[in-house]
Motif scaffolding. Structure first.
Motif, PDB file in Angstrom:
ATOM      1  N   TYR A  86      23.723  -6.358 -16.442  1.00 45.80           N
ATOM      2  CA  TYR A  86      24.479  -7.183 -17.491  1.00 45.80           C
ATOM      3  C   TYR A  86      23.479  -7.955 -18.621  1.00 45.80           C
ATOM      4  O   TYR A  86      24.374  -8.682 -19.396  1.00 45.80           O
ATOM      5  N   ASP A  87      22.299  -7.658 -18.383  1.00 45.33           N
ATOM      6  CA  ASP A  87      21.498  -8.716 -19.143  1.00 45.33           C
ATOM      7  C   ASP A  87      21.633 -10.251 -19.190  1.00 45.33           C
ATOM      8  O   ASP A  87      21.759 -11.061 -20.020  1.00 45.33           O
ATOM      9  N   ILE A  88      22.003 -10.474 -17.752  1.00 41.23           N
ATOM     10  CA  ILE A  88      22.491 -11.841 -17.311  1.00 41.23           C
ATOM     11  C   ILE A  88      21.335 -12.666 -16.724  1.00 41.23           C
ATOM     12  O   ILE A  88      20.554 -11.850 -15.824  1.00 41.23           O
ATOM     13  N   VAL A  89      20.762 -13.611 -17.212  1.00 43.82           N
ATOM     14  CA  VAL A  89      19.499 -14.347 -16.546  1.00 43.82           C
ATOM     15  C   VAL A  89      20.126 -15.149 -15.306  1.00 43.82           C
ATOM     16  O   VAL A  89      21.130 -15.655 -15.502  1.00 43.82           O
ATOM     17  N   PRO A  90      19.258 -15.403 -14.491  1.00 42.79           N
ATOM     18  CA  PRO A  90      19.604 -16.181 -13.279  1.00 42.79           C
ATOM     19  C   PRO A  90      20.373 -17.517 -13.632  1.00 42.79           C
ATOM     20  O   PRO A  90      21.482 -17.774 -12.938  1.00 42.79           O
ATOM     21  N   ALA A  91      19.726 -18.240 -14.599  1.00 43.85           N
ATOM     22  CA  ALA A  91      20.627 -19.250 -14.997  1.00 43.85           C
ATOM     23  C   ALA A  91      21.782 -19.318 -15.432  1.00 43.85           C
ATOM     24  O   ALA A  91      22.833 -20.234 -15.499  1.00 43.85           O
ATOM     25  N   SER A 132      10.114  -8.622 -10.966  1.00 40.90           N
ATOM     26  CA  SER A 132       9.109  -8.041 -10.141  1.00 40.90           C
ATOM     27  C   SER A 132       9.489  -6.555 -10.239  1.00 40.90           C
ATOM     28  O   SER A 132       8.525  -5.697  -9.681  1.00 40.90           O
ATOM     29  N   GLN A 133      10.567  -5.926 -11.044  1.00 34.40           N
ATOM     30  CA  GLN A 133      10.810  -4.543 -10.919  1.00 34.40           C
ATOM     31  C   GLN A 133      10.059  -4.140 -12.287  1.00 34.40           C
ATOM     32  O   GLN A 133      10.365  -4.360 -13.476  1.00 34.40           O
ATOM     33  N   ALA A 134       9.104  -3.157 -11.917  1.00 31.17           N
ATOM     34  CA  ALA A 134       8.178  -2.730 -13.051  1.00 31.17           C
ATOM     35  C   ALA A 134       9.134  -1.760 -14.182  1.00 31.17           C
ATOM     36  O   ALA A 134       8.926  -1.943 -15.313  1.00 31.17           O
ATOM     37  N   ASP A 135      10.094  -1.248 -13.783  1.00 30.83           N
ATOM     38  CA  ASP A 135      10.990  -0.698 -14.539  1.00 30.83           C
ATOM     39  C   ASP A 135      12.039  -1.319 -15.006  1.00 30.83           C
ATOM     40  O   ASP A 135      13.135  -0.752 -15.798  1.00 30.83           O
ATOM     41  N   GLN A 136      12.174  -2.637 -14.968  1.00 32.88           N
ATOM     42  CA  GLN A 136      13.460  -3.582 -15.516  1.00 32.88           C
ATOM     43  C   GLN A 136      13.321  -3.320 -16.978  1.00 32.88           C
ATOM     44  O   GLN A 136      12.467  -3.621 -17.564  1.00 32.88           O
ATOM     45  N   GLN A 137      14.400  -2.830 -17.456  1.00 36.10           N
ATOM     46  CA  GLN A 137      14.880  -2.771 -18.875  1.00 36.10           C
ATOM     47  C   GLN A 137      16.380  -3.410 -19.230  1.00 36.10           C
ATOM     48  O   GLN A 137      17.125  -3.422 -18.309  1.00 36.10           O
ATOM     49  N   SER A 138      16.448  -3.757 -20.495  1.00 33.30           N
ATOM     50  CA  SER A 138      17.680  -4.362 -20.707  1.00 33.30           C
ATOM     51  C   SER A 138      18.831  -3.017 -21.017  1.00 33.30           C
ATOM     52  O   SER A 138      18.491  -2.144 -20.962  1.00 33.30           O
ATOM     53  N   ALA A 139      19.754  -3.611 -20.176  1.00 30.06           N
ATOM     54  CA  ALA A 139      21.069  -2.780 -20.140  1.00 30.06           C
ATOM     55  C   ALA A 139      21.413  -2.282 -21.477  1.00 30.06           C
ATOM     56  O   ALA A 139      22.100  -1.199 -21.581  1.00 30.06           O
ATOM     57  N   ALA A 140      21.173  -2.915 -22.502  1.00 26.27           N
ATOM     58  CA  ALA A 140      21.446  -2.738 -23.829  1.00 26.27           C
ATOM     59  C   ALA A 140      20.439  -1.682 -24.614  1.00 26.27           C
ATOM     60  O   ALA A 140      20.718  -1.453 -25.702  1.00 26.27           O
ATOM     61  N   GLY A 141      19.323  -1.407 -23.951  1.00 26.91           N
ATOM     62  CA  GLY A 141      18.403  -0.847 -24.673  1.00 26.91           C
ATOM     63  C   GLY A 141      17.807  -1.351 -25.878  1.00 26.91           C
ATOM     64  O   GLY A 141      17.465  -2.858 -25.738  1.00 26.91           O
ATOM     65  N   GLY A 142      17.905  -0.868 -27.149  1.00 28.39           N
ATOM     66  CA  GLY A 142      17.386  -1.552 -28.248  1.00 28.39           C
ATOM     67  C   GLY A 142      18.575  -2.218 -28.874  1.00 28.39           C
ATOM     68  O   GLY A 142      18.348  -2.750 -30.069  1.00 28.39           O
ATOM     69  N   LYS A 143      19.588  -2.477 -28.353  1.00 33.71           N
ATOM     70  CA  LYS A 143      20.788  -3.287 -28.886  1.00 33.71           C
ATOM     71  C   LYS A 143      21.148  -4.613 -28.464  1.00 33.71           C
ATOM     72  O   LYS A 143      22.234  -5.046 -28.339  1.00 33.71           O
ATOM     73  N   LEU A 144      19.982  -5.059 -27.774  1.00 36.45           N
ATOM     74  CA  LEU A 144      20.174  -6.346 -27.035  1.00 36.45           C
ATOM     75  C   LEU A 144      20.740  -7.634 -27.912  1.00 36.45           C
ATOM     76  O   LEU A 144      21.665  -8.254 -27.060  1.00 36.45           O
ATOM     77  N   SER A 145      20.359  -7.845 -29.010  1.00 33.49           N
ATOM     78  CA  SER A 145      20.934  -8.730 -29.812  1.00 33.49           C
ATOM     79  C   SER A 145      22.284  -8.653 -30.020  1.00 33.49           C
ATOM     80  O   SER A 145      23.318  -9.439 -30.020  1.00 33.49           O
ATOM     81  N   THR A 146      22.876  -7.215 -30.217  1.00 39.90           N
ATOM     82  CA  THR A 146      24.052  -7.035 -30.709  1.00 39.90           C
ATOM     83  C   THR A 146      25.111  -7.189 -29.525  1.00 39.90           C
ATOM     84  O   THR A 146      26.087  -7.754 -29.614  1.00 39.90           O
ATOM     85  N   GLN A 147      24.597  -6.541 -28.170  1.00 34.36           N
ATOM     86  CA  GLN A 147      25.225  -6.853 -26.948  1.00 34.36           C
ATOM     87  C   GLN A 147      25.332  -8.344 -26.748  1.00 34.36           C
ATOM     88  O   GLN A 147      26.508  -8.857 -26.395  1.00 34.36           O
ATOM     89  N   THR A 148      24.287  -9.074 -26.816  1.00 29.14           N
ATOM     90  CA  THR A 148      24.398 -10.611 -26.343  1.00 29.14           C
ATOM     91  C   THR A 148      25.479 -11.216 -27.439  1.00 29.14           C
ATOM     92  O   THR A 148      26.158 -12.121 -27.039  1.00 29.14           O
ATOM     93  N   LEU A 149      25.410 -10.805 -28.582  1.00 29.59           N
ATOM     94  CA  LEU A 149      26.283 -11.516 -29.668  1.00 29.59           C
ATOM     95  C   LEU A 149      27.726 -11.142 -29.186  1.00 29.59           C
ATOM     96  O   LEU A 149      28.686 -12.135 -29.302  1.00 29.59           O
ATOM     97  N   HIS A 160      17.694 -17.370 -29.026  1.00 27.83           N
ATOM     98  CA  HIS A 160      17.420 -18.102 -27.978  1.00 27.83           C
ATOM     99  C   HIS A 160      17.925 -17.271 -26.605  1.00 27.83           C
ATOM    100  O   HIS A 160      17.152 -17.109 -25.898  1.00 27.83           O
ATOM    101  N   LYS A 161      18.935 -16.984 -26.817  1.00 27.20           N
ATOM    102  CA  LYS A 161      19.508 -16.074 -25.664  1.00 27.20           C
ATOM    103  C   LYS A 161      19.044 -14.781 -25.339  1.00 27.20           C
ATOM    104  O   LYS A 161      18.821 -14.307 -24.206  1.00 27.20           O
ATOM    105  N   VAL A 162      18.676 -13.901 -26.502  1.00 30.73           N
ATOM    106  CA  VAL A 162      17.871 -12.730 -26.409  1.00 30.73           C
ATOM    107  C   VAL A 162      16.480 -13.165 -25.662  1.00 30.73           C
ATOM    108  O   VAL A 162      16.160 -12.402 -24.873  1.00 30.73           O
ATOM    109  N   ASN A 163      15.793 -14.290 -26.182  1.00 28.12           N
ATOM    110  CA  ASN A 163      14.440 -14.459 -25.798  1.00 28.12           C
ATOM    111  C   ASN A 163      14.586 -14.724 -24.213  1.00 28.12           C
ATOM    112  O   ASN A 163      13.548 -14.389 -23.617  1.00 28.12           O
TER     113      ASN A 163
END
Length: 217
Positions: free
Chosen positions: A131-136, A63-80, A50-53
C-alpha cells in the motif's frame, strides 16, 4: 493464497502535461502550487512530494532487495489519490457521525500484526510493499481503515463484501461531489463514479488487513 493488492487496484490515467491548471469536469481555476483542491482544502505539490519522498526513502532503507512501489511508476498519482480519499472519508464520517477511538485503531493494528506472527518489521514491510504506507503512517492507515469499515456498516453492509464495497464507493462519490474535487492534470483526472484519480478496476479503499482474506459477503 490471496492475490496481492486486490483491495488496492490502481491504474492511473495517462498524465496530462499540457496545463498546470486544476480542473474538475474540464474546468476550474488555476491554483499555483496545488496538487488538488477538495472543497476549501488544498493539497500542495510540496506536501505531495514530501509524502512521495517518504515512501521512496522507506523503500531504499528496506531490507528487501526487491522492494518496489505498489504503484510502480504512478506513485505520485496514487499518493495524491489516497490523500484526496482520506479527506473525503473524513468528511463522510463526520456527516454520518461515525468516529473511531484510539483503542479501535490499536485493535486494527493488533489484528494486522497477528497476520505476521507479531512481527512489526514484517507488517511494516507488507504495508510498504502492498500500500506504499511508511511505518510512521501505519496508525493513520489503520484509523482510515477502521473509519471505512464503520461507514460500510452504517450503510447496512459488512466490510469486505461486494455490496459494501459498491456502497462505500457510491457514498464517497456523493461526498466528493458535494465537496467539489479539482485535480492538477499533471497527476491525472478525477473519476467521479469511482471517487479516484484515474481509471481503476477496483477502488483503492482497503477493507481488510495486509495479507488477510476478505470476509464472506
Amino acid at each position: 493464497m490471496v492475490r496481492r493488492r486486490t483491495a488496492v487496484s490502481i491504474a492511473a490515467a495517462a498524465l496530462l502535461l499540457a496545463s498546470p491548471a486544476l480542473t474538475a469536469c474540464g474546468s476550474g481555476p488555476a491554483q499555483p502550487g496545488a496538487a488538488a483542491l477538495i472543497g476549501d482544502q488544498k493539497i500542495t505539490v510540496s506536501t505531495l512530494q514530501h509524502k512521495v519522498n517518504e515512501v521512496r526513502a522507506a523503500q531504499a532503507a528496506s531490507s528487501q532487495a526487491d522492494q518496489q512501489s505498489a504503484a510502480g511508476g504512478k506513485l505520485s498519482t496514487q499518493t495524491l489519490s489516497m490523500l484526496v480519499q482520506n479527506t473525503v472519508i473524513e468528511r463522510a464520517a463526520a456527516d454520518a457521525k461515525v468516529t473511531v477511538s484510539d483503542g479501535e485503531v490499536q485493535q486494527q493494528h493488533a489484528a494486522a500484526l497477528q497476520q505476521f506472527s507479531g512481527s512489526e518489521k514484517a507488517l511494516d514491510a507488507a504495508l510498504l510493499q502492498q500500500y506504499d504506507i511508511v511505518p510512521a503512517g501505519a496508525d493513520s492507515f489503520f484509523r482510515t481503515n477502521a473509519l471505512v469499515g464503520k461507514l460500510i456498516m452504517s450503510l447496512g453492509f459488512q466490510p469486505g463484501s461486494d455490496g459494501g464495497q459498491t456502497a462505500i464507493v457510491d457514498a464517497l462519490s456523493k461526498t466528493a461531489d458535494e465537496l467539489g474535487v479539482k485535480i492538477n492534470p499533471r497527476y491525472g483526472a478525477w473519476d467521479a463514479k469511482k471517487a479516484i484519480i484515474g481509471d481503476a478496476t477496483d477502488p483503492w479503499v482497503v477493507t481488510r488487513t495486509p495479507g488477510a482474506a476478505a470476509p464472506a459477503a
